[in-house]
Scaffold this motif. Structure first.
Motif, PDB file in Angstrom:
ATOM      1  N   ASP A  75      33.316  44.307  36.346  1.00  0.00           N
ATOM      2  CA  ASP A  75      33.527  45.091  35.119  1.00  0.00           C
ATOM      3  C   ASP A  75      33.831  46.577  35.532  1.00  0.00           C
ATOM      4  O   ASP A  75      34.742  47.269  34.837  1.00  0.00           O
ATOM      5  N   SER A  76      33.439  46.776  36.649  1.00  0.00           N
ATOM      6  CA  SER A  76      33.689  48.326  37.286  1.00  0.00           C
ATOM      7  C   SER A  76      35.213  48.361  37.625  1.00  0.00           C
ATOM      8  O   SER A  76      35.905  49.446  37.270  1.00  0.00           O
ATOM      9  N   MET A  77      35.867  47.409  38.156  1.00  0.00           N
ATOM     10  CA  MET A  77      37.247  47.429  38.437  1.00  0.00           C
ATOM     11  C   MET A  77      38.098  47.576  36.976  1.00  0.00           C
ATOM     12  O   MET A  77      38.883  48.188  37.045  1.00  0.00           O
ATOM     13  N   LYS A  78      37.760  46.854  36.127  1.00  0.00           N
ATOM     14  CA  LYS A  78      38.284  46.847  34.736  1.00  0.00           C
ATOM     15  C   LYS A  78      38.401  48.346  34.107  1.00  0.00           C
ATOM     16  O   LYS A  78      39.488  48.734  33.643  1.00  0.00           O
TER      17      LYS A  78
ATOM     18  N   ASN B 102      40.470  36.534  34.684  1.00  0.00           N
ATOM     19  CA  ASN B 102      41.826  35.761  34.515  1.00  0.00           C
ATOM     20  C   ASN B 102      43.017  36.591  34.282  1.00  0.00           C
ATOM     21  O   ASN B 102      43.178  37.267  33.216  1.00  0.00           O
ATOM     22  N   PRO B 103      43.851  36.672  35.142  1.00  0.00           N
ATOM     23  CA  PRO B 103      45.186  37.718  35.106  1.00  0.00           C
ATOM     24  C   PRO B 103      45.962  36.986  33.967  1.00  0.00           C
ATOM     25  O   PRO B 103      46.764  38.170  33.350  1.00  0.00           O
ATOM     26  N   PHE B 104      46.120  35.941  33.739  1.00  0.00           N
ATOM     27  CA  PHE B 104      47.199  35.440  32.471  1.00  0.00           C
ATOM     28  C   PHE B 104      46.521  35.947  31.388  1.00  0.00           C
ATOM     29  O   PHE B 104      47.212  36.461  30.461  1.00  0.00           O
ATOM     30  N   LYS B 105      45.041  36.038  30.936  1.00  0.00           N
ATOM     31  CA  LYS B 105      44.724  36.335  29.860  1.00  0.00           C
ATOM     32  C   LYS B 105      44.611  37.801  29.683  1.00  0.00           C
ATOM     33  O   LYS B 105      44.953  38.270  28.809  1.00  0.00           O
ATOM     34  N   MET B 106      44.417  38.431  30.778  1.00  0.00           N
ATOM     35  CA  MET B 106      44.427  39.913  30.847  1.00  0.00           C
ATOM     36  C   MET B 106      45.810  40.539  30.648  1.00  0.00           C
ATOM     37  O   MET B 106      45.948  41.425  29.867  1.00  0.00           O
TER      38      MET B 106
ATOM     39  N   THR C 247      41.177  31.858  50.258  1.00  0.00           N
ATOM     40  CA  THR C 247      41.210  33.381  50.377  1.00  0.00           C
ATOM     41  C   THR C 247      42.330  33.838  49.641  1.00  0.00           C
ATOM     42  O   THR C 247      42.310  35.006  48.806  1.00  0.00           O
ATOM     43  N   PHE C 248      43.431  33.461  50.024  1.00  0.00           N
ATOM     44  CA  PHE C 248      44.859  33.651  49.267  1.00  0.00           C
ATOM     45  C   PHE C 248      44.583  33.685  47.908  1.00  0.00           C
ATOM     46  O   PHE C 248      45.138  34.476  47.157  1.00  0.00           O
ATOM     47  N   ALA C 249      44.066  32.680  47.335  1.00  0.00           N
ATOM     48  CA  ALA C 249      44.149  32.363  45.861  1.00  0.00           C
ATOM     49  C   ALA C 249      43.554  33.173  44.989  1.00  0.00           C
ATOM     50  O   ALA C 249      43.746  33.835  44.069  1.00  0.00           O
ATOM     51  N   SER C 250      42.142  33.600  45.642  1.00  0.00           N
ATOM     52  CA  SER C 250      41.178  34.483  45.076  1.00  0.00           C
ATOM     53  C   SER C 250      41.705  35.823  45.013  1.00  0.00           C
ATOM     54  O   SER C 250      41.695  36.442  43.983  1.00  0.00           O
ATOM     55  N   SER C 251      42.208  36.448  46.182  1.00  0.00           N
ATOM     56  CA  SER C 251      43.112  37.619  46.286  1.00  0.00           C
ATOM     57  C   SER C 251      44.256  37.541  45.484  1.00  0.00           C
ATOM     58  O   SER C 251      44.561  38.963  44.834  1.00  0.00           O
ATOM     59  N   TRP C 252      44.989  36.777  45.357  1.00  0.00           N
ATOM     60  CA  TRP C 252      46.094  36.920  44.633  1.00  0.00           C
ATOM     61  C   TRP C 252      45.750  36.902  42.934  1.00  0.00           C
ATOM     62  O   TRP C 252      46.398  37.869  42.211  1.00  0.00           O
ATOM     63  N   LEU C 253      44.789  36.230  42.576  1.00  0.00           N
ATOM     64  CA  LEU C 253      44.512  36.115  41.303  1.00  0.00           C
ATOM     65  C   LEU C 253      43.822  37.632  40.696  1.00  0.00           C
ATOM     66  O   LEU C 253      44.107  38.146  40.071  1.00  0.00           O
ATOM     67  N   SER C 254      42.892  38.102  41.992  1.00  0.00           N
ATOM     68  CA  SER C 254      42.359  39.360  41.772  1.00  0.00           C
ATOM     69  C   SER C 254      43.440  40.314  41.439  1.00  0.00           C
ATOM     70  O   SER C 254      43.484  41.522  40.757  1.00  0.00           O
ATOM     71  N   THR C 255      44.459  40.564  42.251  1.00  0.00           N
ATOM     72  CA  THR C 255      45.633  41.385  42.289  1.00  0.00           C
ATOM     73  C   THR C 255      46.397  41.327  41.052  1.00  0.00           C
ATOM     74  O   THR C 255      46.961  42.306  40.755  1.00  0.00           O
ATOM     75  N   GLN C 256      46.718  40.026  40.939  1.00  0.00           N
ATOM     76  CA  GLN C 256      47.576  39.781  39.520  1.00  0.00           C
ATOM     77  C   GLN C 256      46.760  40.378  38.237  1.00  0.00           C
ATOM     78  O   GLN C 256      47.481  40.976  37.267  1.00  0.00           O
TER      79      GLN C 256
ATOM     80  N   VAL D 272      37.405  30.048  41.816  1.00  0.00           N
ATOM     81  CA  VAL D 272      37.127  29.711  40.405  1.00  0.00           C
ATOM     82  C   VAL D 272      36.347  30.807  39.620  1.00  0.00           C
ATOM     83  O   VAL D 272      36.829  31.256  38.411  1.00  0.00           O
ATOM     84  N   GLN D 273      35.734  31.575  40.218  1.00  0.00           N
ATOM     85  CA  GLN D 273      34.873  32.794  39.438  1.00  0.00           C
ATOM     86  C   GLN D 273      35.980  33.545  39.127  1.00  0.00           C
ATOM     87  O   GLN D 273      35.871  34.220  38.062  1.00  0.00           O
ATOM     88  N   THR D 274      36.826  34.111  39.942  1.00  0.00           N
ATOM     89  CA  THR D 274      37.877  35.199  39.557  1.00  0.00           C
ATOM     90  C   THR D 274      38.778  34.771  38.545  1.00  0.00           C
ATOM     91  O   THR D 274      39.221  35.531  37.658  1.00  0.00           O
ATOM     92  N   PHE D 275      39.112  33.211  38.474  1.00  0.00           N
ATOM     93  CA  PHE D 275      39.736  32.949  37.429  1.00  0.00           C
ATOM     94  C   PHE D 275      39.061  33.136  36.040  1.00  0.00           C
ATOM     95  O   PHE D 275      39.647  33.227  35.156  1.00  0.00           O
ATOM     96  N   PHE D 276      37.907  32.808  35.919  1.00  0.00           N
ATOM     97  CA  PHE D 276      37.011  32.680  34.648  1.00  0.00           C
ATOM     98  C   PHE D 276      36.680  34.265  34.271  1.00  0.00           C
ATOM     99  O   PHE D 276      36.674  34.706  33.187  1.00  0.00           O
TER     100      PHE D 276
END
Length: 282
Positions: A89-92, A248-252, A188-197, A241-245
């Motif tokens: 929430d703070s990041m958003k 979610n970079p695609f939804k955002m 680690t790459f998957a969660s970092s990439w999703l967060s970056t996107q 999984v947590q980052t995706f839900f």
């Protein structure tokens, strides 16, 4: 009281409830272990609680220490889930004020000490007005680091865990086939990439970091007992999984595109109305 109400509104009931249930599960696992695990001092007692909890969870699965570590890791991740929700929430909110921060940086270029002080004060006031905590991203890390250190020391201090086996693994030794280190790096790459996107404004550092962290995890996991690598695999899978839900970079991205389209449409309507008004005056 107002701050607690604000935290509750930001985090929501479900993450808090799941964290409470996870804490109850860890306590129940600790109490269900009938053996003795000693610990000297405050930190030693903390490590002993972790060892007893893992052994207690393992006893629920016919003394499968690998499953004990997996379930314990999931419980820990649920414990820090409210902090993760607060962090995201703070990041958003931080992403939402980037244009204002750029404007402040142009107003106070920071070429001298006075300008830098004014910029820092203006940014701090902006964060306060928007309800943003710039240090929120550190909270989950501050919780996870003691957990990881306690788990590492617990494995070395517990002959039972150190001699345990799970699938092809000897939990007290490195993974002979490097499967867990590779999986830990991939998640680690998957969660970092999703967060970056999910971040609309990226620089060179944010683009490179998703590729640096996995290599750090990979080479570290190659040198630690497989029980620690197993913790990393499950923890990073949970994080992905947590980052995706939650982020979610695609939804955002779709929401940002729709918002931009609405702004353009509004501007187009204003220009159209302005032209019509000018034609009437002619």
């Amino acid at each position: 009281m107002a701050r607690l109400s604000k935290w509750y509104k930001t985090i929501g009931l479900l993450p808090i409830l799941m964290a409470v249930l996870a804490i109850v599960g860890i306590i129940a696992a600790d109490m269900s272990y009938s053996g003795h695990v000693g610990g000297t001092g405050l930190w030693g007692g903390f490590v002993a609680i972790f060892i007893r909890s893992i052994l207690g969870v393992s006893s629920w699965f016919s003394s499968s220490y690998g499953l004990g570590i997996i379930v314990f890791t999931i419980l820990v991740r649920f414990v820090i889930l409210p902090l993760m929700v607060y962090q995201i929430d703070s990041m958003k909110k931080m992403q939402g004020v980037q244009d204002e921060i750029k404007a402040l940086q142009e107003q106070y270029p920071g070429r001298d000490a006075e300008s830098r002080q004014l910029l820092a004060a203006a940014q701090q006031q902006l964060y306060k007005d928007r309800g943003i905590s710039p240090f929120a991203s550190m909270l989950p890390l501050l919780v996870q680091m003691p957990v990881l250190i306690a788990l590492y020391q617990g494995i070395h201090n517990s002959p039972i865990l150190r001699s345990g086996s799970f699938l092809w693994l000897n939990l007290g030794h490195q993974d002979p086939y490097y499967i867990l280190p590779i999986l830990a790096a991939l998640f680690t790459f998957a969660s970092s990439w999703l967060s970056t996107q999910a971040n609309p404004q990226q620089n060179t550092m944010t683009k490179v970091m998703p590729f640096i962290f996995p290599f750090i995890i990979l080479f570290t996991a190659l040198a630690v007992p497989s029980a620690v690598s197993l913790y990393w695999v499950i923890s990073n899978l949970f994080q992905t999984v947590q980052t995706f839900f939650l982020q979610n970079p695609f939804k955002m991205r779709k929401e940002r595109e729709e918002a931009a389209a609405l702004v353009k449409n509004k501007e187009r309507m204003i220009r159209k109305a302005t032209r019509s008004k000018k034609k009437k005056h002619r």
